[in-house]
Write a protein that holds these residues in place. Structure first.
Motif, short mmCIF file in Angstrom:
data_model
loop_
_atom_site.label_atom_id
_atom_site.label_comp_id
_atom_site.label_asym_id
_atom_site.label_seq_id
_atom_site.Cartn_x
_atom_site.Cartn_y
_atom_site.Cartn_z
N LYS A 111 0.85 -1.20 0.00
CA LYS A 111 0.00 0.00 0.00
C LYS A 111 0.88 1.25 0.00
O LYS A 111 1.92 1.27 0.62
N VAL A 112 0.41 2.26 -0.72
CA VAL A 112 1.09 3.55 -0.66
C VAL A 112 0.60 4.27 0.58
O VAL A 112 -0.60 4.34 0.83
N GLU B 46 1.69 9.92 1.05
CA GLU B 46 2.37 9.99 -0.24
C GLU B 46 1.43 9.72 -1.40
O GLU B 46 1.81 9.83 -2.55
N ALA B 47 0.19 9.33 -1.10
CA ALA B 47 -0.70 8.93 -2.18
C ALA B 47 -1.19 10.14 -2.97
O ALA B 47 -1.36 11.23 -2.42
N SER C 168 -5.30 5.45 -1.88
CA SER C 168 -5.08 4.81 -0.59
C SER C 168 -6.28 5.10 0.31
O SER C 168 -6.97 6.09 0.14
#
Lengths: 382, 262, 326
Positions: free
Chosen positions: C199-200, C204-205, C234
């Protein structure tokens, strides 16, 4: 008059502020919630070497002047008051008399490890019946051959329960009141030394405050910290101003921490269609806070400068401590008002600053004592 | 190994930045810090020196206040610093900045140059690759891991590519730009802070670099900023009307066609 | 020789990247308005059917070939484009602001002794000098700039220009072997690893889809997860649902959680408590979905749907699936 910090001091300020933001601020809420000594953070922070701030470079310290020291006290308190109290105890009060009067063996055993964070230091003034009234100290020290025997109970000892060594104020002759006071070094593990109850405090949580009980504690002669008997109060005088200004610097740190929370909220919280920072009454609060914080800052750093220059400053130090504290108490109160009901919730920070700030009222001297002193100073003997 | 690190002092991310009334300039709150990505470059350089020996030199182009970031680098542990300071450097763009930096770098021996991948004021990410081109050396952008192969005089790095990573090998001398994740920059210890506070920061101006006014700053820049504008204000909320299913489809249309998010 | 506008076309899986098509469409307009020639440049290995999608935009499609171009290196790519630009009176060279173009275009600019404008969001070619717009300070300030030299070298942010209908003439396709001196290329690629399935992190997504109390039960977070999955986002959560242990602390958006600033923030079933707002109000586009038309969150959103999220989210997910061809 150049009111600016020097380039070096500005760089120091910036560096310690960044260090605090990175290492201490993220842990501050947890330290407050758990009210446990943050050992991991203590170890990590000790490695940086700041605990030797005030002591000479030759023994591994930084030889910082009072102004630089105040910058440090302000920033670290801004991060976490509970943690700051422990750090400052090792930097100043808990080690000063050991540094000043301790034999080489004692320095090796206590001072140097304390500067590295390997030992926890503390100082014991207060008792159940004596806070401001030092002359009423009842902890006694009686010479027996080449040992001193100490008896008594000390209260409100920062990190008492976890201290490796303590500087204890005891009287060798109660009838002499202030002139009977002396400092003694008592080390952990000495028979007769025990810890009483641990205190659960409103604020400054994370610093473990408790009672120290001395029951026929025998310490060797060299653990007497002083040149002559009866000079305890004189020796305190050597760092009294610094302790007071330091408290003022701590007040600046707490005020700033609360103030920034207030700023963010005023900029983002919307009521009646506008961020509340647009409304005049909110602006007025910030005007007052900013002005008084600025005045506190000038008084604190002026007093620090006087100490640095070796000029008389007992009055200014007392003023700085008092004014910065009163300002801080106002700021933490205003910020919780600005936050409205949210200022009442544990999940946000303003309430922590509000609780932490209260210790400033008696740490470094109660304001009643300080005001009496300042008033007497300016009116003179009449 | 001789390592050069390029750092930039930028306004604090929380500093207030506003466009001046006439749009010809910016009002920037005077709080500065070392550019975020440059910290990884400084840290990595020090780690390489700790492992392989050598020297780390940090160069920055800026004004008098820039000494602060150079002191920070000293506190972290670099060996030398150099401030390129000259009123003629005002108004530089990526090109003239990179040109001046490359002239300063040419005066030193170097095996490796590290720089942050982009500066958080200009958001451009141009200077690193441009410096490499001026020096005629290869570069790799956005590295997240660095291994020095001293015997072969080369480095092996991980670089970021869309949604994954690429392992790249490049001979020295080379320039690498650093991305988050490369390392954890150290907190300077008090001994470093004390050293930094006492340090004298060497400076060089255009003349010392052998450059004329025309080659540097605004005169040497290839780009001119015509004006600054404030960002579009967040509008009043647009409520999407209609039955839930219709509103849902309309929302998707808006996000894809109007806002062009995807 | 007439001036020329060049668009560097980046391809992925044998498809021209969407941003390249946006620039080809825009390039056509610029070429028409300015009376310039227009070339699209491809580098490296590709299947020539990739030209089909875009052959009606430029005048010429040039595919340069050389072993050094088989894999991207900044040195080789910038060299080849600069050589072509020098020999063809280039007035403007554009590429989408992808990792690749932002990596080699600065070198290209130095080779041509010109400046570079990175990650631009707009071009105004209707006046002299031509103006480009780009954000600085993370978008808090916008700059309008012009070039003192030629050619204009710029990378353009994806989604800045629309894709419009092409012309009705096919481009001339030129496949050309090109010379690249050995000493220029030093970088060597060793391996490329697949995108991580992990997962991001929400900080940062590019896209965050958050859910709150309005979801009524932890199982219903499935609706959030599905939407996030389809649009590559995310999952975030409000403090309320994290406290209720429906979601993990790492997903919490807010003052006591994480502060996020994605391109798109979708808040479903979240009322808009101030501490949540403080954690996401700098997002570029905010869409709020809440049954209560007076929910505070609508004060901070760009778009709002005052309806039941149980009816809205699944339809959005389906609609995205359709449009993204998934």
């Amino acid at each position: 008059m150049d009111f600016r910090l020097t380039e070096e001091q500005e760089f120091f300020r910036k560096t310690i502020a960044e260090t605090v933001d990175k290492m201490i601020v993220p842990k501050a809420d947890e330290i407050d919630e758990k009210d446990e000594f943050p050992w991991d953070l203590w170890r990590e922070f000790s490695k940086l070497g700041y605990l030797g701030l005030r002591y000479p470079e030759e023994i591994g310290g930084m030889n910082a002047d009072p102004v630089t020291a105040m910058i440090f006290y302000e920033e670290i308190t801004r991060g976490s008051v509970g943690f700051a109290q422990s750090v400052i105890m090792n930097i100043l009060m808990g080690t000063y008399f050991v540094y000043r009067f301790g034999s080489d063996a004692i320095k090796e055993r206590c001072l140097l490890p304390a500067m590295r964070g390997e030992k926890i230091a503390t100082i014991c003034f207060t008792e159940d019946q004596s806070g401001s009234d030092l002359g009423a100290t009842r902890t006694t020290a009686v010479k027996d051959g080449n040992e001193w025997v100490l008896n008594g109970t000390k209260m409100w000892i920062t990190n008492g329960p976890i201290a490796d060594f303590a500087t204890v104020l005891a009287t060798t002759d109660p009838s002499l009141r202030m002139k009977g006071l002396n400092f003694f070094l008592v080390e952990k593990g000495t028979p007769g030394l025990s810890y009483g109850q641990r205190l659960s405090k409103l604020g400054c949580r994370g610093a473990i405050t408790g009672e120290l009980v001395l029951d026929n504690v025998r310490i060797p002669e060299e653990n007497f910290l002083g040149d002559e008997l009866g000079k305890g109060v004189v020796y305190v005088g050597e760092i009294l101003d610094e302790i007071r200004v330091m408290t003022g610097a701590m007040a600046l740190g707490i005020a700033r921490a609360a103030y920034e929370e207030g700023l963010e909220y005023a900029r983002k919280r919307v009521a009646f269609g506008n961020p509340i920072g647009r409304y005049q009454l909110i602006r007025a609060k910030f005007a007052d806070m900013a002005t008084e914080m600025e005045a506190s800052r000038l008084l604190v750093y002026y007093a620090a400068w006087l100490i640095k220059e070796g000029l008389p400053c007992r009055k200014e130090a007392a003023m700085a401590k008092m004014f910065a504290t009163e300002t801080c108490l106002k700021v933490v109160d205003e910020v919780t008002r600005i936050w409205g009901a949210n200022g009442f919730a544990h999940e946000y920070r303003p309430q922590r600053h509000l609780r932490d700030a209260r210790f400033l009222l008696y740490g470094g001297g109660t304001h009643e004592i300080l005001k009496d002193f300042i008033g007497r100073s300016v009116i003179g003997k009449i | 190994m001789n390592i050069i690190v390029l750092v930039k002092q930028v306004p604090d991310p929380e500093a207030i930045v506003e466009v001046k009334g006439d749009g010809k300039g910016l009002e920037v709150e005077q709080k500065f810090t070392m550019n975020f990505f440059d910290e990884f470059a400084v840290e990595e350089a020090i780690r390489i020196r700790e492992k392989n020996g050598g020297k780390v030199k940090v160069i920055s182009l800026g004004g008098a206040k820039t000494t602060e970031v150079l002191r920070k680098a000293i506190a972290m542990g670099v060996d030398e610093t150099l401030l390129l300071e000259d009123p003629n450097f005002e108004g530089s763009d990526g090109y003239s900045t990179a040109f001046v930096l490359s002239k300063a770098i040419e005066k030193s021996d170097y095996d490796l140059i590290l720089a942050g991948k982009q500066a958080l004021d200009d958001d451009a990410g141009e200077v690193g690759p441009m410096v490499a081109q001026f020096l005629g050396i290869p570069h790799v952008g956005e590295i997240t891991r660095l291994e020095v192969k001293t015997d072969d005089n080369m480095v092996v790095v991980d670089k970021v590519i869309e949604g994954g990573k690429e392992v790249v090998k490049v001979p020295l001398p080379a320039l690498l730009t650093t991305q988050k994740g490369l390392n954890e920059p150290r907190v300077p210890p008090i001994t470093g802070v004390m050293k930094a506070m006492k340090s004298q920061i060497p400076k060089m101006d255009a003349k010392a670099l052998g450059l004329s006014e025309e080659q540097v700053g605004e005169k040497g820049a290839k780009i001119k900023i015509e004006r600054y504008l404030p960002p579009p204000k967040r509008r009043e909320v647009k409520m999407i009307e209609g039955e839930p299913q219709e509103a849902a489809k309309e929302a998707v249309r808006i996000l894809m066609e109007v806002e062009r998010i995807l | 020789m007439a001036k020329e506008i060049i668009v560097f076309v980046e391809q992925k899986d044998n498809e021209p990247r969407k941003v390249s098509i946006e620039l080809l469409s825009t390039g056509r307009k610029i070429a028409n308005d300015k009376g310039w020639n227009f070339s699209a440049i491809f580098l490296g290995n590709l299947d020539e059917k990739v030209f089909d999608r875009i052959k009606r935009y430029p005048d010429k499609i040039i595919h340069f070939k050389n072993t050094y171009l088989e894999h991207y290196t900044p040195e080789a790519f910038s060299f080849v484009v600069s050589e072509y630009a020098k020999n063809n009176n280039a007035a403007m060279i554009l590429a989408g602001a992808t990792l690749m173009a932002r990596d080699f275009f600065p070198r290209l600019a130095v080779l041509l002794s010109t400046g570079i404008a990175s990650d631009c969001t707009s071009i105004d070619w209707g006046q002299e000098p031509i103006k480009l717009i780009r954000p600085i300070f993370g978008g808090r300030v916008i700059t309008e700039l012009s070039f003192k030299t030629e050619p204009i070298v710029a990378t353009i942010r994806p989604n800045s220009f629309p894709i419009e209908s092409p012309a009705d003439k096919d481009a001339e396709i030129i496949i050309q072997e090109v010379d690249i001196p050995d000493e220029i290329v030093k970088t060597e690629s060793i391996e490329v690893t697949e995108p991580k399935k992990g997962k991001v992190d929400i900080t940062e997504a590019d896209i965050v889809v958050s859910g709150g109390r309005g979801l009524k039960a932890p199982e219903n977070f499935k609706l959030i997860e599905e939407l996030a999955e389809v649009i590559g986002g995310s999952v975030g959560a409000s403090r309320a649902v994290v406290d209720s242990k429906w979601r993990d602390q790492s997903e919490q958006v807010g003052k006591s959680g994480k502060t996020v600033s994605p391109k798109l923030y979708i808040a479903a079933g979240i009322s808009g408590a101030i501490h949540h707002i403080m954690g996401m109000d700098t997002s570029k586009v905010i869409l709020a979905i809440n049954k209560d038309p007076n929910a505070i969150i609508f004060n901070y959103a760009d778009y709002g749907i005052a309806a039941d999220l149980f009816e809205v989210l699944p339809v959005m997910t389906e609609e995205f699936k359709k449009r993204l061809g998934k």
